[in-house]
Write a protein that holds these residues in place. Structure first.
Motif, mmCIF file in Angstrom:
data_model
loop_
_atom_site.group_PDB
_atom_site.id
_atom_site.type_symbol
_atom_site.label_atom_id
_atom_site.label_comp_id
_atom_site.label_asym_id
_atom_site.label_seq_id
_atom_site.Cartn_x
_atom_site.Cartn_y
_atom_site.Cartn_z
ATOM 1 N N LYS A 157 0.838 -1.191 0.000
ATOM 2 C CA LYS A 157 0.000 0.000 0.000
ATOM 3 C C LYS A 157 0.877 1.247 0.000
ATOM 4 O O LYS A 157 1.877 1.324 0.720
ATOM 5 N N HIS A 158 0.468 2.239 -0.778
ATOM 6 C CA HIS A 158 1.247 3.448 -0.955
ATOM 7 C C HIS A 158 0.616 4.635 -0.232
ATOM 8 O O HIS A 158 -0.589 4.668 0.014
ATOM 9 N N GLN A 159 1.445 5.607 0.070
ATOM 10 C CA GLN A 159 0.997 6.864 0.668
ATOM 11 C C GLN A 159 0.140 6.652 1.911
ATOM 12 O O GLN A 159 -0.893 7.281 2.089
ATOM 13 N N VAL A 160 0.599 5.774 2.783
ATOM 14 C CA VAL A 160 -0.083 5.529 4.053
ATOM 15 C C VAL A 160 0.434 6.546 5.069
ATOM 16 O O VAL A 160 1.621 6.578 5.380
ATOM 17 N N VAL A 161 -0.458 7.379 5.573
ATOM 18 C CA VAL A 161 -0.092 8.360 6.604
ATOM 19 C C VAL A 161 0.076 7.634 7.937
ATOM 20 O O VAL A 161 -0.631 6.676 8.226
ATOM 21 N N ALA A 162 1.029 8.108 8.735
ATOM 22 C CA ALA A 162 1.337 7.500 10.035
ATOM 23 C C ALA A 162 1.783 6.048 9.883
ATOM 24 O O ALA A 162 1.522 5.208 10.749
ATOM 25 N N ALA A 163 2.473 5.747 8.784
ATOM 26 C CA ALA A 163 2.985 4.392 8.570
ATOM 27 C C ALA A 163 4.016 4.051 9.641
ATOM 28 O O ALA A 163 4.974 4.784 9.848
ATOM 29 N N GLY A 164 3.822 2.938 10.320
ATOM 30 C CA GLY A 164 4.710 2.567 11.406
ATOM 31 C C GLY A 164 4.435 3.307 12.695
ATOM 32 O O GLY A 164 5.145 3.108 13.685
ATOM 33 N N GLU A 165 3.426 4.155 12.716
ATOM 34 C CA GLU A 165 3.087 4.946 13.900
ATOM 35 C C GLU A 165 1.656 4.704 14.370
ATOM 36 O O GLU A 165 1.357 4.848 15.550
ATOM 37 N N ALA A 166 0.761 4.360 13.455
ATOM 38 C CA ALA A 166 -0.637 4.112 13.806
ATOM 39 C C ALA A 166 -0.765 2.768 14.516
ATOM 40 O O ALA A 166 0.126 1.917 14.468
ATOM 41 N N ASP A 167 -1.905 2.578 15.169
ATOM 42 C CA ASP A 167 -2.192 1.310 15.836
ATOM 43 C C ASP A 167 -2.881 0.319 14.910
ATOM 44 O O ASP A 167 -2.869 -0.882 15.166
ATOM 45 N N SER A 168 -3.525 0.819 13.877
ATOM 46 C CA SER A 168 -4.203 -0.071 12.938
ATOM 47 C C SER A 168 -4.333 0.620 11.592
ATOM 48 O O SER A 168 -4.198 1.849 11.487
ATOM 49 N N TYR A 169 -4.598 -0.214 10.574
ATOM 50 C CA TYR A 169 -4.781 0.281 9.215
ATOM 51 C C TYR A 169 -6.054 -0.316 8.629
ATOM 52 O O TYR A 169 -6.301 -1.522 8.764
ATOM 53 N N VAL A 170 -6.870 0.509 7.999
ATOM 54 C CA VAL A 170 -7.993 0.013 7.207
ATOM 55 C C VAL A 170 -7.420 -0.366 5.848
ATOM 56 O O VAL A 170 -7.014 0.494 5.062
ATOM 57 N N TRP A 171 -7.355 -1.660 5.584
ATOM 58 C CA TRP A 171 -6.627 -2.251 4.457
ATOM 59 C C TRP A 171 -7.621 -2.820 3.446
ATOM 60 O O TRP A 171 -8.598 -3.447 3.837
ATOM 61 N N SER A 172 -7.378 -2.642 2.174
ATOM 62 C CA SER A 172 -8.259 -3.191 1.133
ATOM 63 C C SER A 172 -7.571 -4.334 0.398
ATOM 64 O O SER A 172 -6.347 -4.352 0.232
ATOM 65 N N SER A 173 -8.382 -5.284 -0.047
ATOM 66 C CA SER A 173 -7.878 -6.410 -0.836
ATOM 67 C C SER A 173 -8.933 -6.837 -1.831
ATOM 68 O O SER A 173 -10.088 -6.407 -1.778
#
Length: 278
Positions: A157-173
């Motif tokens: 995934k590209h251009q993820v804000v707070a990458a490595g800093e957030a607690d979770s990610y809403v991810w698409s597949s």
């Protein structure tokens, strides 16, 4: 205390004094995020039933706009968080919603991808090229495979804000079973085999930790799915995009490129770290 009063206090006491370091040194605004959580602003749009502020998009827009005038990086983090929470509010577990409401959980969007056959070109260009939003956001290339009660997610995934800093990610597949659409997942940041580059390089505001996130693959429980299999496209169109467009407009030129349409450069990888472990 109203949310506007709470925000004014956080802006004055925490965000403004640290904005120079955040932008100048590219340091993630950890103190600002923590203060926003304690003031109830991370949970602003969570239902009051779970301890949140019970507010909606207009109030989130107000918070992002006022924050962007002081610290673009913190505004970008809030922009992605509020858009992610819009999905979590519809489909997330009561526990996660309660954690967000309590200010202990930062989420972010992990949706944008390079179009089929153009991964390297899009990354080297550092932008959208001629492919457009639809190919990057609405047609996922990440895949999901289920074995029993466990799902393996694989993708980039590209251009993820707070990458490595957030607690979770809403991810698409891509969907598990149905032939069309997309599926959405809530991926915890501490999940094994979830990585971000050692050096960011995304196009978000300096200090926003905008980068690529890799799943190689990441294992999540099957009940981490947000909504039905293949139903994520409707959620993105009806929930995510309206929130992102309004929040981006609120931030104006200060939050430069939209974090869901631009690409980032690849690089060495390091484990993603959760907010709670910092």
């Amino acid at each position: 205390m109203s949310y506007r009063t709470a925000l004014s206090e956080v802006l004055t006491s925490v965000i403004e004094p640290s904005a120079g370091v955040t932008g100048g040194e590219g340091r993630f605004p950890r103190g600002s995020v923590t203060a926003l959580g304690r003031a109830g602003l991370l949970g602003l749009t969570v239902s009051a039933e779970f301890g949140g502020g019970g507010r909606g998009l207009p109030e989130a827009v107000d918070v992002v706009a006022r924050t962007a005038r002081v610290c673009p990086a913190t505004a970008a983090v809030l922009q992605s968080h509020y858009a992610a929470v819009a999905v979590i509010e519809s489909y997330g577990s009561p526990w996660v919603r309660g954690e967000i409401a309590a200010g202990r959980h930062l989420s972010s969007l992990a949706l944008a991808e390079a179009p089929e056959g153009d991964v390297e070109g899009a990354e080297s260009a550092g932008g959208v090229g001629g492919q457009g939003l639809e190919a990057q956001l609405l047609v996922p290339r990440s895949v999901a495979a289920r074995t029993g009660d466990v799902v393996a997610l694989r993708g980039r995934k590209h251009q993820v804000v707070a990458a490595g800093e957030a607690d979770s990610y809403v991810w698409s597949s891509r969907p598990l079973v149905v032939p069309d659409g997309m599926s959405l997942w809530l991926v915890p940041a501490h999940a094994p085999n979830l990585f971000v580059p050692a050096r960011a390089g995304g196009a978000g505001p300096r200090g926003s930790a905008t980068s690529t996130v890799f799943a190689d693959p990441v294992l999540v429980p099957a009940d981490a799915m947000l909504g039905g299999d293949g139903g994520g496209l409707d959620t993105v169109l009806r929930r995510v995009l309206p929130w992102l467009l309004e929040l981006r407009a609120a931030a104006g030129a200060r939050v430069l490129r939209s974090p869901v349409v631009d690409m980032s450069h690849g690089g060495a990888r390091r484990p993603a770290e959760s907010l709670a472990s910092s």
